[in-house]
Scaffold this active site. Structure first.
Site, PDB file in Angstrom:
ATOM      1  N   GLU A  85       9.250  16.943 -12.287  1.00  0.00           N
ATOM      2  CA  GLU A  85       9.578  15.926 -11.343  1.00  0.00           C
ATOM      3  C   GLU A  85      10.846  15.004 -12.095  1.00  0.00           C
ATOM      4  O   GLU A  85      10.727  14.361 -13.051  1.00  0.00           O
ATOM      5  CB  GLU A  85       8.712  14.911 -10.888  1.00  0.00           C
ATOM      6  CG  GLU A  85       9.083  14.028 -10.090  1.00  0.00           C
ATOM      7  CD  GLU A  85       7.852  13.043  -9.762  1.00  0.00           C
ATOM      8  OE1 GLU A  85       6.732  13.339  -9.443  1.00  0.00           O
ATOM      9  OE2 GLU A  85       8.112  11.926  -9.216  1.00  0.00           O
ATOM     10  N   LYS A 280      -1.059   7.798  -9.575  1.00  0.00           N
ATOM     11  CA  LYS A 280      -0.393   8.797  -9.707  1.00  0.00           C
ATOM     12  C   LYS A 280       0.940   8.731 -10.327  1.00  0.00           C
ATOM     13  O   LYS A 280       1.228   9.585 -11.243  1.00  0.00           O
ATOM     14  CB  LYS A 280       0.339   9.488  -8.124  1.00  0.00           C
ATOM     15  CG  LYS A 280       0.904  10.758  -8.023  1.00  0.00           C
ATOM     16  CD  LYS A 280       2.334  10.708  -8.299  1.00  0.00           C
ATOM     17  CE  LYS A 280       2.865  12.228  -8.028  1.00  0.00           C
ATOM     18  NZ  LYS A 280       4.228  12.131  -8.665  1.00  0.00           N
ATOM     19  N   ASP A 296      -5.800  19.951 -21.628  1.00  0.00           N
ATOM     20  CA  ASP A 296      -6.119  20.728 -20.166  1.00  0.00           C
ATOM     21  C   ASP A 296      -5.930  19.293 -18.954  1.00  0.00           C
ATOM     22  O   ASP A 296      -6.494  18.567 -19.036  1.00  0.00           O
ATOM     23  CB  ASP A 296      -7.522  20.871 -20.176  1.00  0.00           C
ATOM     24  CG  ASP A 296      -8.218  21.491 -18.940  1.00  0.00           C
ATOM     25  OD1 ASP A 296      -7.530  21.185 -17.830  1.00  0.00           O
ATOM     26  OD2 ASP A 296      -9.299  21.877 -19.081  1.00  0.00           O
ATOM     27  N   HIS A 393      15.739   7.713  -7.712  1.00  0.00           N
ATOM     28  CA  HIS A 393      15.362   9.004  -7.513  1.00  0.00           C
ATOM     29  C   HIS A 393      16.418   9.784  -6.976  1.00  0.00           C
ATOM     30  O   HIS A 393      16.752  11.119  -7.329  1.00  0.00           O
ATOM     31  CB  HIS A 393      14.521   9.034  -6.491  1.00  0.00           C
ATOM     32  CG  HIS A 393      12.669   8.931  -6.927  1.00  0.00           C
ATOM     33  ND1 HIS A 393      11.846   9.236  -6.423  1.00  0.00           N
ATOM     34  CD2 HIS A 393      12.324   8.787  -8.280  1.00  0.00           C
ATOM     35  CE1 HIS A 393      10.844   9.331  -7.033  1.00  0.00           C
ATOM     36  NE2 HIS A 393      11.051   8.930  -8.216  1.00  0.00           N
TER      37      HIS A 393
HETATM   38  C1  MEV Z   1       6.325   9.156  -7.880  1.00  0.00           C
HETATM   39  O1  MEV Z   1       5.989  10.122  -8.454  1.00  0.00           O
HETATM   40  C2  MEV Z   1       5.452   7.862  -8.443  1.00  0.00           C
HETATM   41  C3  MEV Z   1       5.572   6.492  -7.729  1.00  0.00           C
HETATM   42  O2  MEV Z   1       5.356   6.719  -6.481  1.00  0.00           O
HETATM   43  C4  MEV Z   1       4.607   5.611  -8.469  1.00  0.00           C
HETATM   44  C5  MEV Z   1       4.352   4.561  -7.748  1.00  0.00           C
HETATM   45  O3  MEV Z   1       4.640   4.166  -6.455  1.00  0.00           O
HETATM   46  O4  MEV Z   1       3.711   3.436  -8.324  1.00  0.00           O
HETATM   47  C6  MEV Z   1       6.957   5.952  -7.860  1.00  0.00           C
END
Ligand code: MEV
Length: 440
Positions: A85, A280, A296, A393
């Site tokens: 990513e 995430k 792992d 991004h």
């Molecule tokens: C993107 O991979 C992760 C985010 O969505 C985490 C977040 O929203 O805190 C930017």
């Protein structure tokens, strides 16, 4: 088309590729060439990778990046990250640099206990089972001595074995619930070997136990397996500084900035839809280092999310406070990691990553991984509560689009100049490139 095949695993690698190419591709030669293009020219290295799993046909690349300037407990690290990513490595490096001038990251391993269970069914008098367990418990230890000998030399081994009555949840269901210390290894093989020996000893001893009736002797072992839920294998990572010190070029009002971060964290603490995305982002950092160091990541993911739900609702893994004008941001996560065994001495890039980290112990690696997660979370919250996430991004995405169009150095410069003060979107970038090319 009937794509079923028998004896596939016995085919050679070439034969497997040939079967796939002919079965699924309109241009088998092209499909074959693609797979072979990803083979390593060093035959020995390719063989090593082929043999990690079964039915290997080629290699699947992920970029290995590095995030330098991490100060953790006063020591400087360059952290390896394997991830596809865009923005993740850049965000980690940015956080590292930000905190390097504000005291760095502090990390502490709170505990390192691993867990494994023998799940079994027993029909009969529970008191008799409890007496039997007390009587044979020492045998469970002695009959695993050949497995535990080396681990004990390294200071690890079986910590305890308990009998757990789970019949309230499922009739006749009991467990041998064992805890382990596995030092620098993740310990999966060690734990599973111990558990399988426990189950053999337990079943055999039950058959000899005179107080048991015929039915009670007939213990049904269902399975023996480690648990990837490790709530007592926890590492804490933290950053902290006086609010005024948060100021920098893009943070003109540090108190407002700190309060926004606190609010964003509170939302993740109480709102599962946000918590999942918040976590995430943390796992962007955690998984990338876990993968680069040959650990792992599926085990880590499963354990971390179970931990995030331990109080009955899914919540944020990180927390933040302002106390006496000091901003503190921290994370506590379960991480069962190893720096010996498994892939660590087999995969050349894993060896490289561990060497770059100066051959950390498992505890040190736990600290590094937790810090990578916290750094990632800080960077995400910082963008989300200020510029928004898309700015960074889309800049990275622009690079991917430029690669897709095989833009020349000159084109890249023109396009990057244009998008310095224009909003990047996929279609805007594509249109701009097409126009640029059309106008020549
Ligand atoms: C993107 O991979 C992760 C985010 O969505 C985490 C977040 O929203 O805190 C930017």
């Amino acid at each position: 088309m009937n794509n079923a095949v028998s004896g596939f695993s016995k085919l050679s690698k070439e034969q497997k590729i040939e079967w796939i190419a002919n079965e699924y591709f309109s241009n088998p030669a092209e499909a074959t060439a693609l797979l072979k293009n990803y083979w390593n020219s060093d035959a020995a290295l390719q063989k090593l990778h082929d043999e990690f799993i079964e039915n290997t046909i080629t290699n699947f690349y992920l970029p290995l990046g590095v995030a330098p300037n991490f100060i953790i407990n006063g020591k400087n690290y360059t952290i390896p990250m394997a991830i596809e990513e865009s923005s993740v490595v850049a965000a980690a490096a940015k956080s590292a640099k930000f905190w390097a001038t504000r005291g760095g990251f502090k990390a502490t391993v709170l505990n390192t206990e691993k867990i494994g269970q023998v799940h079994f069914f027993y029909t009969g008098n529970v008191k008799k089972l409890e007496d039997f367990f007390i009587q044979i418990k020492s045998k469970l230890f002695s009959e695993t001595e050949s497995i535990t000998k080396n681990m004990q030399k390294r200071g690890g081994g079986i910590l305890n074995i308990e009998l757990k009555n789970q019949t309230q949840k499922l009739p006749n269901y009991f467990q041998l619930h064992a805890t382990f210390e596995t030092k620098d290894s993740m310990g999966a093989n060690f734990i599973n070997s111990c558990l399988e020996q426990f189950s053999k000893t337990f079943k055999a001893e039950a058959q000899l136990y005179e107080s048991f009736s015929a039915e009670e002797k007939n213990i049904q072992i269902v399975m023996s397996i480690l648990s990837n839920y490790v709530p007592n294998c926890i590492v804490r990572a933290e950053v902290s500084c006086p609010i005024a010190d948060l100021a920098e070029k893009k943070i003109e009002n540090p108190r407002e900035f700190a309060e926004k971060i606190i609010r964003a964290v509170r939302i993740a603490e109480i709102e599962p839809f946000r918590a999942v995305t918040h976590n995430k982002g943390i796992m962007n950092g955690v998984d990338a280092v876990v993968l680069a160091t040959g650990n792992d990541f599926r085990a880590v993911e499963a354990g971390v999310h179970a931990y995030a739900s331990r109080n009955g609702h899914y919540t944020s893994l990180s927390h933040a406070t302002i106390e006496n004008d000091v901003f503190t941001f921290w994370i506590e996560i379960p991480l069962a990691l190893g720096t010996v065994g498994g892939l660590t001495s087999l995969h050349p890039l894993v060896k490289f990553s561990l060497e770059m980290l100066e051959k950390p112990s498992a505890q040190e690696l736990m600290q590094i991984v937790a810090v990578a997660g916290l750094a990632q979370n800080f960077a995400a919250l910082r963008s989300l509560t200020t510029t928004g996430i898309q700015e960074g991004h889309m800049k990275m995405h622009l690079n991917n689009i430029l690669n897709q169009f095989q833009a020349t150095v000159e084109e890249r410069q023109t396009i990057k100049n244009h998008f310095k003060d224009h909003v990047v979107s996929h279609s805007a970038a594509v249109d701009f490139i097409k126009n640029l090319r059309g106008n020549r």
